[in-house]
Write an enzyme that holds these catalytic residues in place. Sequence first.
Site, PDB file in Angstrom:
ATOM      1  N   LYS A   1      -1.286  -0.743  -2.301  1.00  0.00           N
ATOM      2  CA  LYS A   1      -2.034  -0.477  -3.541  1.00  0.00           C
ATOM      3  C   LYS A   1      -1.388   0.637  -4.360  1.00  0.00           C
ATOM      4  O   LYS A   1      -2.080   1.483  -4.941  1.00  0.00           O
ATOM      5  CB  LYS A   1      -3.497  -0.163  -3.241  1.00  0.00           C
ATOM      6  CG  LYS A   1      -4.231  -1.304  -2.536  1.00  0.00           C
ATOM      7  CD  LYS A   1      -5.693  -0.973  -2.308  1.00  0.00           C
ATOM      8  CE  LYS A   1      -6.427  -2.129  -1.646  1.00  0.00           C
ATOM      9  NZ  LYS A   1      -6.023  -2.320  -0.240  1.00  0.00           N
ATOM     10  N   ARG A   2      -0.083   0.629  -4.427  1.00  0.00           N
ATOM     11  CA  ARG A   2       0.634   1.638  -5.198  1.00  0.00           C
ATOM     12  C   ARG A   2       0.358   1.435  -6.692  1.00  0.00           C
ATOM     13  O   ARG A   2       0.199   0.302  -7.155  1.00  0.00           O
ATOM     14  CB  ARG A   2       2.126   1.544  -4.926  1.00  0.00           C
ATOM     15  CG  ARG A   2       2.527   1.850  -3.488  1.00  0.00           C
ATOM     16  CD  ARG A   2       2.309   3.310  -3.157  1.00  0.00           C
ATOM     17  NE  ARG A   2       2.977   3.684  -1.918  1.00  0.00           N
ATOM     18  CZ  ARG A   2       2.361   4.142  -0.846  1.00  0.00           C
ATOM     19  NH1 ARG A   2       1.052   4.281  -0.849  1.00  0.00           N
ATOM     20  NH2 ARG A   2       3.043   4.485   0.236  1.00  0.00           N
TER      21      ARG A   2
END
Length: 277
Positions: free
Chosen positions: A97-98
């Site tokens: 989930k960068r």
Amino acid sequence: MADSFGQRLRQSWARSDSALCVGLDPVRERLPSHLSQAPDALLRFCREVVDATADLVCAFKPNIAFFNAEGAEEDLERLIEHIHAAHPGIPVIVDAKRGDVGSTARMYARELFERYDTDAATVNPFQGWDSIAAFAEHEGRGVVVLCHTSNPTSAWLQEQPQDDPAYLKVAREMQGRDVDNLALVVGATFPEQLAEVRRAAPTLPFLVPGVGAQGGGADELRQVFASGVDANGQGIVVNASRSIIYAGTGKTYAAASRQVAQDLRDQIRRARDRRQT
């Protein structure tokens, strides 16, 4: 990686006849006692689950936070190496989930695609296409973009404004890019929204969390396949993590994980086949 992520995913669906993805979220305190104190406990635990379930899945999804919290980044590297070597053809999606822009985004992309050699990674689109572009530039690697997530309060932001909600903007934007390395995260716990996302993004694969420990069951699966598949009857990757990897205790934990994974794989097939009849 000559083939695109989309091609490899379609090949994995066909090979396995499965839409199941096993999420690998190891917590040391929940590991069997014979593993919990080992220096490479997370690797050994996940490797056994992988080997026990590999013929039942279309993908694996290790969550980077569970390794980082333990300082076990090397375990994650070795786990992905093992999956690629022992079970070639099964894509690995690192749940990271960068979300950032510019040089920071490029470093995150390097971390995931070069250091860990993952096939795909989850990415947060909150800062717009600028937060996704650095990942999409890596040829052959998949970018799985958060769209409508499975957590209970996701609607607070993702469904606003009501006349043109953010999750549909994300779906349309990713569909409009017309590349074969994009996918969307769309939770099973919001079946009506999932159907709307499919209409907005008819060709993109969906990674569908929210099954198992997160609350989604048989009814949700039926709705996912009734309204979420693409024109070819595919396009769905159903993720389950804790309900599978913690199915058993003691030295037989991997066998228990396999049984639960097989039961869920078969349940997914029934949901898929019911949609096709």
